[in-house]
Design an enzyme around this catalytic site. Sequence first.
Site, PDB file in Angstrom:
ATOM      1  N   GLN A  44       0.843  -1.201   0.000  1.00 31.45           N
ATOM      2  CA  GLN A  44       0.000   0.000   0.000  1.00 31.45           C
ATOM      3  C   GLN A  44       0.871   1.240   0.000  1.00 31.45           C
ATOM      4  OE1 GLN A  44      -0.975  -2.382   2.811  1.00 31.45           O
ATOM      5  NE2 GLN A  44      -3.122  -1.905   3.091  1.00 31.45           N
ATOM      6  N   GLU A  45       0.325   2.306  -0.520  1.00 33.45           N
ATOM      7  CA  GLU A  45       1.096   3.539  -0.681  1.00 33.45           C
ATOM      8  C   GLU A  45       1.769   3.950   0.628  1.00 33.45           C
ATOM      9  OE1 GLU A  45      -1.202   6.559  -2.525  1.00 33.45           O
ATOM     10  OE2 GLU A  45       0.582   7.738  -3.039  1.00 33.45           O
TER      11      GLU A  45
END
Length: 179
Positions: A70-71
Amino acid sequence: MGYLMSRLLGLFGTTERKVIIVGLDNAGKTTILYQFVMNEVVHTSPTIGSNVEEIKWKNMHFVMWDIGGQESLRSTWATYYANTECLILVVDSTDRERLSVCKDELFSMLHQEDLSKALLLVFANKQDVKGSMSAAEISQQLNLTSIKDHSWHIQACCALSGEGLYQGLEWVMQQLKNR
Ligand code: G3D
Ligand code: MG
């Protein structure tokens, strides 16, 4: 461990090879890791942090790190880079929108000092999904041919069935043997 000792162990194939598996969230990293571990599909949930497993295959001993994609987690990837011999980038071949994000992440990784000697294996995953991008298309979009300072290879695969995964690992093994 001394140099001689590690060379000797290398002859018997017991040297640990550190592999890190990166890619955006939902690409299939954790599914791939557990295919290698157990040859079966596990039910995954988004990885927070990382999973690590040891895999012994054909006399080679891999330690594989699967790092959350995830970012918010990508900034932590660099903490895993030290001593990495192979970087596996997993691409979701159905995710056309984020391929450019993937490319940016890839090139920023390749510039990292700690990864300067790492091999690069790209898995073009989810080939079972109709309309997914081919390995050739992904290779072109990621501009892989511009990479001159790392050995690289792209392999089409389907993590659910396991198809293509060992072909990718075979390439890694041959490269490591030639070092
Ligand atoms: P990640 O670790 O990169 O975030 P996961 O990704 O391994 O958790 O996989 C994300 C979702 O993609 C999972 O679906 C998983 O089953 C699916 N997936 C992984 N590989 C393939 C593949 O080759 N083909 C297809 N069709 N799906 C795949 P869910 O539904 O559990 O979220
Ligand atoms: Mg995961």
